[in-house]
Motif scaffolding. Sequence first.
Motif, mmCIF file in Angstrom:
data_model
loop_
_atom_site.group_PDB
_atom_site.id
_atom_site.type_symbol
_atom_site.label_atom_id
_atom_site.label_comp_id
_atom_site.label_asym_id
_atom_site.label_seq_id
_atom_site.Cartn_x
_atom_site.Cartn_y
_atom_site.Cartn_z
ATOM 1 N N SER A 115 0.835 -1.200 0.000
ATOM 2 C CA SER A 115 0.000 0.000 0.000
ATOM 3 C C SER A 115 0.873 1.254 0.000
ATOM 4 O O SER A 115 0.594 2.218 -0.728
ATOM 5 C CB SER A 115 -0.918 0.001 1.222
ATOM 6 O OG SER A 115 -1.690 1.182 1.270
ATOM 7 N N TYR A 116 1.931 1.252 0.797
ATOM 8 C CA TYR A 116 2.858 2.384 0.860
ATOM 9 C C TYR A 116 3.445 2.676 -0.516
ATOM 10 O O TYR A 116 3.488 3.824 -0.969
ATOM 11 C CB TYR A 116 3.976 2.062 1.852
ATOM 12 C CG TYR A 116 5.135 3.044 1.847
ATOM 13 C CD1 TYR A 116 5.101 4.198 2.628
ATOM 14 C CD2 TYR A 116 6.270 2.795 1.071
ATOM 15 C CE1 TYR A 116 6.155 5.094 2.620
ATOM 16 C CE2 TYR A 116 7.332 3.688 1.057
ATOM 17 C CZ TYR A 116 7.274 4.833 1.832
ATOM 18 O OH TYR A 116 8.326 5.714 1.813
ATOM 19 N N GLU A 118 2.346 1.555 -3.595
ATOM 20 C CA GLU A 118 1.360 1.811 -4.647
ATOM 21 C C GLU A 118 0.738 3.196 -4.521
ATOM 22 O O GLU A 118 0.280 3.759 -5.516
ATOM 23 C CB GLU A 118 0.281 0.732 -4.626
ATOM 24 C CG GLU A 118 0.792 -0.623 -5.087
ATOM 25 C CD GLU A 118 -0.309 -1.647 -5.253
ATOM 26 O OE1 GLU A 118 -1.389 -1.451 -4.663
ATOM 27 O OE2 GLU A 118 -0.081 -2.635 -5.968
ATOM 28 N N GLN A 119 0.740 3.758 -3.319
ATOM 29 C CA GLN A 119 0.211 5.107 -3.134
ATOM 30 C C GLN A 119 1.272 6.179 -3.380
ATOM 31 O O GLN A 119 0.987 7.373 -3.285
ATOM 32 C CB GLN A 119 -0.366 5.266 -1.729
ATOM 33 C CG GLN A 119 -1.628 4.442 -1.504
ATOM 34 C CD GLN A 119 -2.209 4.677 -0.116
ATOM 35 O OE1 GLN A 119 -2.559 5.791 0.248
ATOM 36 N NE2 GLN A 119 -2.310 3.617 0.665
ATOM 37 N N GLY A 120 2.489 5.740 -3.714
ATOM 38 C CA GLY A 120 3.545 6.684 -4.042
ATOM 39 C C GLY A 120 4.126 7.422 -2.851
ATOM 40 O O GLY A 120 4.715 8.497 -2.999
ATOM 41 N N HIS A 121 3.984 6.865 -1.644
ATOM 42 C CA HIS A 121 4.558 7.509 -0.460
ATOM 43 C C HIS A 121 6.083 7.456 -0.503
ATOM 44 O O HIS A 121 6.669 6.546 -1.111
ATOM 45 C CB HIS A 121 4.060 6.823 0.810
ATOM 46 C CG HIS A 121 2.593 6.985 1.055
ATOM 47 N ND1 HIS A 121 1.940 8.193 0.926
ATOM 48 C CD2 HIS A 121 1.643 6.090 1.430
ATOM 49 C CE1 HIS A 121 0.650 8.037 1.209
ATOM 50 N NE2 HIS A 121 0.447 6.773 1.501
#
Length: 277
Positions: A115-116, A118-121
Amino acid sequence: MIEKIMSAFSENIDNLIHSGDSDLKKAESGIQLSVKTLSKLQKHVNKEDFEDPQSEIDFFRNIKPLPMSYHIYFSQIRNCEINLPKIGNSHKVRFLEKEIKKINQFFSENNSFVSYMEQGHTYLDHLFFSRHGKRDFSFNPNIHYYQYPEFSTSHDMLWSQVQALYRYIHYIREKLEKIEPGSSSNFRERQPNLLVWSGTKTSLVEIIYALYFKGDINHGTVDLKTIVAAFEDFFNIEIDNFYKTYGEIKSRKDPRTKYLHTIAAKLEAKMREDDQK
């Protein structure tokens, strides 16, 4: 130097994927190519190191994972091709379904990190993609790939595994479709059947190629087939012969990207309309 190494790798990988070789032969060649590229990158890093912390993070987040992920991907294919039952479609399907369960388990166990990414964080990149960050090495494969402290961070291997398994999902889906046509639809169960592409497939191919060449997905490290597979899942559509479709788009008279021009014009018109309110 790194740019030259990666450019040659991308070209060779593309040629290999589109060759007429068997999946096993492609896997063997892909492993060799990936290992050769990783060795070149490692020698360069050992010799030159990095100019600053950000260039180090960029390397371990965006550059090394490309050949590393293909190394893992082709290793997965090689194991599958060798261990896939030779007789009986039901046995083959059962084997591939077990592979699907392993993939689902992996993504479930690493959900927070996926998730980190794929969300571009980026706020944890100094821990995940720096050799001075975390050292617990979250990646735990069956065999160790290039797990050298001077050429690894805690999460670059895990990120490579994520990308490899996205490609492997597409491989399994194609394998299932060949064995039992229609069986690959099981992959689509995770996607709600709410979004259906109602335009032409050619228009969708325009969008896909534009995104691919722009390089804004996974920092340009994702291959074309993976993007196509993602669009197929998202819009519940099968995109056949997209290479041929791209060729047909190139043979058009200007403007060749008709759909992209149309949607850009629609958006501009809508914004002008909003401005007048």
